[in-house]
Design a protein around this motif. Structure first.
Motif, PDB file in Angstrom:
ATOM      1  N   GLY A  75      -2.807   5.128 -11.818  1.00 29.84           N
ATOM      2  CA  GLY A  75      -2.857   6.482 -11.246  1.00 29.84           C
ATOM      3  C   GLY A  75      -2.375   6.549  -9.802  1.00 29.84           C
ATOM      4  N   LYS A  76      -2.183   5.389  -9.177  1.00 31.32           N
ATOM      5  CA  LYS A  76      -1.739   5.383  -7.769  1.00 31.32           C
ATOM      6  C   LYS A  76      -0.272   4.975  -7.668  1.00 31.32           C
ATOM      7  CE  LYS A  76      -6.310   4.519  -5.818  1.00 31.32           C
ATOM      8  NZ  LYS A  76      -7.111   4.406  -7.076  1.00 31.32           N
ATOM      9  N   PHE A  77       0.335   5.308  -6.539  1.00 32.46           N
ATOM     10  CA  PHE A  77       1.719   4.933  -6.267  1.00 32.46           C
ATOM     11  C   PHE A  77       1.724   3.858  -5.184  1.00 32.46           C
ATOM     12  CE2 PHE A  77       3.762   9.430  -7.088  1.00 32.46           C
ATOM     13  CZ  PHE A  77       3.195   9.452  -8.358  1.00 32.46           C
ATOM     14  N   ILE A  78       2.574   2.856  -5.352  1.00 29.26           N
ATOM     15  CA  ILE A  78       2.778   1.845  -4.311  1.00 29.26           C
ATOM     16  C   ILE A  78       4.217   1.961  -3.806  1.00 29.26           C
ATOM     17  CG2 ILE A  78       2.875  -0.634  -3.825  1.00 29.26           C
ATOM     18  CD1 ILE A  78       0.687  -1.034  -5.901  1.00 29.26           C
ATOM     19  N   LEU A  79       4.365   2.076  -2.504  1.00 24.51           N
ATOM     20  CA  LEU A  79       5.693   2.216  -1.887  1.00 24.51           C
ATOM     21  C   LEU A  79       5.799   1.272  -0.691  1.00 24.51           C
ATOM     22  CD1 LEU A  79       4.631   5.677  -1.857  1.00 24.51           C
ATOM     23  CD2 LEU A  79       7.079   5.641  -2.104  1.00 24.51           C
ATOM     24  N   PHE A  89       8.043  -9.242   4.083  1.00 26.03           N
ATOM     25  CA  PHE A  89       6.664  -8.989   4.487  1.00 26.03           C
ATOM     26  C   PHE A  89       6.056  -7.916   3.565  1.00 26.03           C
ATOM     27  CE2 PHE A  89       8.218  -9.922   9.056  1.00 26.03           C
ATOM     28  CZ  PHE A  89       8.148 -11.287   8.814  1.00 26.03           C
ATOM     29  N   ALA A  90       4.803  -8.128   3.201  1.00 25.94           N
ATOM     30  CA  ALA A  90       4.125  -7.181   2.291  1.00 25.94           C
ATOM     31  C   ALA A  90       3.574  -6.009   3.094  1.00 25.94           C
ATOM     32  CB  ALA A  90       3.030  -7.900   1.512  1.00 25.94           C
ATOM     33  N   ASP A  91       4.486  -5.129   3.513  1.00 27.97           N
ATOM     34  CA  ASP A  91       4.135  -3.905   4.235  1.00 27.97           C
ATOM     35  C   ASP A  91       4.263  -2.769   3.232  1.00 27.97           C
ATOM     36  OD1 ASP A  91       4.234  -5.681   6.343  1.00 27.97           O
ATOM     37  OD2 ASP A  91       5.907  -4.712   7.377  1.00 27.97           O
ATOM     38  N   PHE A  92       3.134  -2.213   2.812  1.00 29.50           N
ATOM     39  CA  PHE A  92       3.221  -1.212   1.748  1.00 29.50           C
ATOM     40  C   PHE A  92       2.127  -0.159   1.873  1.00 29.50           C
ATOM     41  CE2 PHE A  92      -0.228  -2.799  -1.035  1.00 29.50           C
ATOM     42  CZ  PHE A  92      -0.385  -4.095  -0.564  1.00 29.50           C
ATOM     43  N   LEU A  93       2.343   0.923   1.119  1.00 33.53           N
ATOM     44  CA  LEU A  93       1.447   2.073   1.129  1.00 33.53           C
ATOM     45  C   LEU A  93       0.872   2.270  -0.270  1.00 33.53           C
ATOM     46  CD1 LEU A  93       3.906   4.596   2.872  1.00 33.53           C
ATOM     47  CD2 LEU A  93       2.442   2.867   3.967  1.00 33.53           C
ATOM     48  N   ILE A  94      -0.387   2.689  -0.320  1.00 37.48           N
ATOM     49  CA  ILE A  94      -0.962   3.137  -1.586  1.00 37.48           C
ATOM     50  C   ILE A  94      -1.236   4.630  -1.444  1.00 37.48           C
ATOM     51  CG2 ILE A  94      -2.920   2.952  -3.159  1.00 37.48           C
ATOM     52  CD1 ILE A  94      -2.925  -0.040  -2.602  1.00 37.48           C
ATOM     53  N   VAL A  95      -0.529   5.392  -2.271  1.00 33.85           N
ATOM     54  CA  VAL A  95      -0.587   6.846  -2.216  1.00 33.85           C
ATOM     55  C   VAL A  95      -1.259   7.325  -3.491  1.00 33.85           C
ATOM     56  CG1 VAL A  95       0.816   8.936  -2.080  1.00 33.85           C
ATOM     57  CG2 VAL A  95       1.526   6.898  -0.831  1.00 33.85           C
ATOM     58  N   ASP A  96      -2.180   8.262  -3.346  1.00 33.13           N
ATOM     59  CA  ASP A  96      -2.979   8.700  -4.492  1.00 33.13           C
ATOM     60  C   ASP A  96      -2.714  10.180  -4.770  1.00 33.13           C
ATOM     61  OD1 ASP A  96      -4.876   9.349  -6.352  1.00 33.13           O
ATOM     62  OD2 ASP A  96      -6.509   8.250  -5.374  1.00 33.13           O
ATOM     63  N   PRO A  97      -1.978  10.475  -5.855  1.00 37.13           N
ATOM     64  CA  PRO A  97      -1.654  11.888  -6.132  1.00 37.13           C
ATOM     65  C   PRO A  97      -2.857  12.714  -6.571  1.00 37.13           C
ATOM     66  CG  PRO A  97      -0.743  10.452  -7.839  1.00 37.13           C
ATOM     67  CD  PRO A  97      -1.367   9.548  -6.805  1.00 37.13           C
ATOM     68  N   SER A  98      -4.005  12.064  -6.772  1.00 34.45           N
ATOM     69  CA  SER A  98      -5.188  12.832  -7.185  1.00 34.45           C
ATOM     70  C   SER A  98      -6.128  13.136  -6.027  1.00 34.45           C
ATOM     71  CB  SER A  98      -5.944  12.077  -8.289  1.00 34.45           C
ATOM     72  OG  SER A  98      -6.595  10.951  -7.750  1.00 34.45           O
ATOM     73  N   ARG A  99      -5.840  12.622  -4.817  1.00 37.92           N
ATOM     74  CA  ARG A  99      -6.725  12.849  -3.663  1.00 37.92           C
ATOM     75  C   ARG A  99      -5.912  13.224  -2.440  1.00 37.92           C
ATOM     76  NH1 ARG A  99     -10.987   8.398  -2.280  1.00 37.92           N
ATOM     77  NH2 ARG A  99      -9.092   7.254  -1.884  1.00 37.92           N
ATOM     78  N   ARG A 124      -1.807  13.415   3.581  1.00 38.77           N
ATOM     79  CA  ARG A 124      -3.212  13.478   3.127  1.00 38.77           C
ATOM     80  C   ARG A 124      -3.414  12.630   1.873  1.00 38.77           C
ATOM     81  NH1 ARG A 124      -6.137  18.701   2.198  1.00 38.77           N
ATOM     82  NH2 ARG A 124      -4.326  19.283   0.951  1.00 38.77           N
ATOM     83  N   ASN A 125      -2.345  12.390   1.102  1.00 41.38           N
ATOM     84  CA  ASN A 125      -2.473  11.563  -0.098  1.00 41.38           C
ATOM     85  C   ASN A 125      -2.347  10.068   0.197  1.00 41.38           C
ATOM     86  OD1 ASN A 125      -0.978  14.303  -1.101  1.00 41.38           O
ATOM     87  ND2 ASN A 125      -2.457  13.556  -2.583  1.00 41.38           N
ATOM     88  N   LEU A 126      -2.094   9.742   1.467  1.00 42.10           N
ATOM     89  CA  LEU A 126      -1.913   8.337   1.845  1.00 42.10           C
ATOM     90  C   LEU A 126      -3.295   7.685   1.938  1.00 42.10           C
ATOM     91  CD1 LEU A 126      -0.054   6.057   2.759  1.00 42.10           C
ATOM     92  CD2 LEU A 126      -0.124   7.026   5.062  1.00 42.10           C
ATOM     93  N   HIS A 127      -3.592   6.818   0.978  1.00 41.06           N
ATOM     94  CA  HIS A 127      -4.933   6.239   0.888  1.00 41.06           C
ATOM     95  C   HIS A 127      -5.052   4.971   1.739  1.00 41.06           C
ATOM     96  CE1 HIS A 127      -8.664   4.786  -0.635  1.00 41.06           C
ATOM     97  NE2 HIS A 127      -8.157   3.951  -1.498  1.00 41.06           N
ATOM     98  N   GLN A 128      -4.087   4.080   1.613  1.00 43.36           N
ATOM     99  CA  GLN A 128      -4.155   2.819   2.363  1.00 43.36           C
ATOM    100  C   GLN A 128      -2.776   2.420   2.889  1.00 43.36           C
ATOM    101  OE1 GLN A 128      -6.055   0.927  -1.118  1.00 43.36           O
ATOM    102  NE2 GLN A 128      -7.131  -0.338   0.376  1.00 43.36           N
ATOM    103  N   VAL A 129      -2.789   1.741   4.020  1.00 47.29           N
ATOM    104  CA  VAL A 129      -1.564   1.172   4.600  1.00 47.29           C
ATOM    105  C   VAL A 129      -1.815  -0.325   4.795  1.00 47.29           C
ATOM    106  CG1 VAL A 129       0.015   1.194   6.571  1.00 47.29           C
ATOM    107  CG2 VAL A 129      -1.054   3.341   5.813  1.00 47.29           C
ATOM    108  N   PHE A 130      -0.880  -1.132   4.319  1.00 50.23           N
ATOM    109  CA  PHE A 130      -0.980  -2.589   4.460  1.00 50.23           C
ATOM    110  C   PHE A 130       0.192  -3.106   5.298  1.00 50.23           C
ATOM    111  CE2 PHE A 130      -3.411  -1.627   0.754  1.00 50.23           C
ATOM    112  CZ  PHE A 130      -4.403  -2.592   0.662  1.00 50.23           C
ATOM    113  N   ILE A 131      -0.120  -4.050   6.166  1.00 49.52           N
ATOM    114  CA  ILE A 131       0.937  -4.743   6.917  1.00 49.52           C
ATOM    115  C   ILE A 131       0.726  -6.240   6.731  1.00 49.52           C
ATOM    116  CG2 ILE A 131       1.836  -5.247   9.225  1.00 49.52           C
ATOM    117  CD1 ILE A 131       1.887  -2.439   9.802  1.00 49.52           C
ATOM    118  N   ARG A 148      -7.223   2.959   6.254  1.00 52.59           N
ATOM    119  CA  ARG A 148      -7.846   3.466   5.032  1.00 52.59           C
ATOM    120  C   ARG A 148      -8.260   4.908   5.272  1.00 52.59           C
ATOM    121  NH1 ARG A 148     -11.743   1.346   0.460  1.00 52.59           N
ATOM    122  NH2 ARG A 148     -10.320  -0.410   0.579  1.00 52.59           N
ATOM    123  N   ASP A 149      -7.690   5.814   4.465  1.00 56.64           N
ATOM    124  CA  ASP A 149      -8.006   7.248   4.553  1.00 56.64           C
ATOM    125  C   ASP A 149      -7.914   7.754   5.990  1.00 56.64           C
ATOM    126  OD1 ASP A 149      -8.376   7.326   1.805  1.00 56.64           O
ATOM    127  OD2 ASP A 149     -10.482   6.748   1.970  1.00 56.64           O
TER     128      ASP A 149
END
Ligand SMILES: [Zn+2]
Length: 478
Positions: free
Chosen positions: A88-92, A396-406, A426-433, A440-441
């Motif tokens: 249900g989440k998107f990773i970009l 480098f594992a720099d990525f976003l977890i985006v949640d279209p339901s929140r 607002r849908n951006l749930h987590q950012v990883f570097i 987070r949120d």
């Protein structure tokens, strides 16, 4: 070029180390993000994988990414990996800003009816001479955290030399070392100093470059200002960049009112090396056909900043025409005093919609193209695509977890269109570097953003008071 070789060696050895450590007991386990929609944004990816995977090493490198809930059996790190369900989440990949002035984050809403020059007058010329110790540092941190919480994991900080105080100037660099966001620092020389001073001042900062998954500093570049300084400065800047293998970025062809005067500078820029592959132009909105052709042929590139170009009424760059002419294009957020919210979702949406309004149709660039412009294409313009910009093994594992339901953005028909048209920060749930969660949120674990906001407010109030006092004082000699 020497530096580039060194950097390549560091990353190659890191990637090898990660692979060797994949099943070992010394390093921790890898993490498998499985079952979400995965955008690698690697070249040639026409659509994200509806069910994909991202495997990240304990060292913070991408081991595998792409379609299917798991990478192929035998992929290093897969055995024993910690599995996290991303259904249900998107990773970009994290967004890359190819042009930013982080310190400007403290000056939003300024000169609301001004184009570039009135705006510069209200900001740089009004406050630039009154910065106190620590101002640049606090304002830069404010700008970096703002970008990070909006999903910009790598930024090109085009620094400014305001107030003619070198130690205050360097706060723009050191402040960023304390923020997890990756940065390329675009150094600017004091144009009145000589070559020996330039070299001596720059050396300790260049020496800190050595990209690693857990280090924010990604590289150094040069903000060349010589085209608006004394004759000879631009030539010295270009020679300096060549000596150190640096990319060069300049503001060019930004305000509409100055377009003719800027175009008249092109022969001087071109003859100084300004059409070269190591040069990028921030804005580049108003080239004529000859400038576009010569810049593209030489391998130069441009950074498109839709929010800033709209805010300042600068104009709309012909991005599709540039791409057709072979010019390399990246995207930037610019400073937060001219793009007052540093949000790549808004930047992409405004940019794409503006092009469509002018075309009066919806053909041309599509959501996947714009996503790639704000990630991999920008990384290429900056010369850092081997580290960031897409989710590919060894980067480098720099990525976003985006949640279209929140918050709820409705059922998903087309994931790329959903990101561009239906979702926001607002849908951006987590950012990883480097594989590490840094946001987070909207919050940064372990960092008090409220205290920083308060500090910036107090510093700006004091700065405004100092500037007002100086403006009210009688001129010298009276
Ligand atoms: Zn700028």
């Amino acid at each position: 070029m020497r530096m580039e070789k060194m950097i390549r060696g560091v990353v190659a050895s890191m990637a090898l180390g990660a692979v060797l450590a994949g099943g070992g007991s010394e390093a921790g386990a890898a993490t498998l993000y499985t079952g979400g929609v995965v955008f690698t944004l690697a070249e040639g990816e026409v659509a994200p994988a509806p069910v994909g995977h991202l495997l990240v090493s304990d060292e913070g490198l991408v081991l595998a990414a792409g379609p299917g809930a798991e990478p192929v059996a035998g992929t290093p790190g897969l055995d024993g990996a910690v599995r996290l369900n991303m259904a249900g989440k998107f990773i970009l990949p994290g967004f890359v800003s190819g042009h930013s002035h982080l310190w400007q984050s403290a000056f939003r809403g300024i000169a609301a009816d001004g184009e570039l020059w009135p705006w510069l007058k209200a900001l740089h010329f009004t406050y630039g001479g009154f910065f106190a110790d620590g101002d640049f540092a606090a304002f830069t941190r404010h700008g970096a955290y703002d970008q990070l919480t909006h999903g910009v994991t790598t930024t090109f900080n085009h620094s400014h030399f305001l107030g003619r105080d070198f130690s205050r100037y360097t706060e723009q660099f050191t402040a960023e070392l304390a923020v997890p966001q990756r940065f390329i620092f675009a150094w600017v020389h004091d144009s009145t100093a000589d070559d020996a001073t330039w070299e001596a001042r720059f050396a300790p900062y260049l020496a800190q470059v050595g990209p690693a998954a857990d280090k924010p500093l990604l590289g150094m570049a040069l903000n060349a200002v010589g085209s608006s300084r004394a004759p000879g400065v631009l030539k010295r800047e270009m020679e300096f960049a060549a000596r150190h293998g640096l990319r060069v970025q300049m503001h060019y062809l930004e305000p509409f009112a100055e377009a003719a005067a800027d175009r008249a500078k092109w022969p001087m820029l071109r003859d100084a090396g300004g059409a070269g592959a190591n040069v990028s132009y921030a804005h580049f909105i108003h080239p004529d056909a000859d400038i576009l052709r010569e810049a593209a042929a030489g391998g130069a590139s441009m950074i498109w900043n839709p929010l800033s170009n709209g805010r300042l009424g600068s104009g709309l760059a012909d991005i599709e025409g540039y791409l057709a002419a072979g010019l390399k294009v990246g995207m930037g957020e610019d400073g937060q005093a001219s793009a007052d919210i540093s949000d790549p979702f808004e930047n992409m949406r405004l940019g794409l919609y503006s092009l469509r309004m002018r075309r009066q149709n919806a053909k041309g660039l599509q959501p996947m193209d714009i996503l790639r412009l704000h990630t991999l294409a920008t990384a290429r313009v900056l010369g850092v695509e081997r580290y960031v910009g897409s989710l590919e093994p060894g980067k480098f594992a720099d990525f976003l977890i985006v949640d279209p339901s929140r918050p709820g953005a409705g059922p998903v028909f087309d994931p790329a269109a959903h990101v561009l048209f239906a979702m926001s920060a607002r849908n951006l749930h987590q950012v990883f570097i480097g594989g590490r969660e840094v946001v987070r949120d909207g919050l940064v674990p372990g960092t008090d953003l409220v205290a920083l906001e308060n500090e910036v407010g107090e510093r700006v109030a004091a700065l405004r008071a100092r500037a007002a006092l100086a403006a009210a004082a009688p001129a010298p000699g009276h």
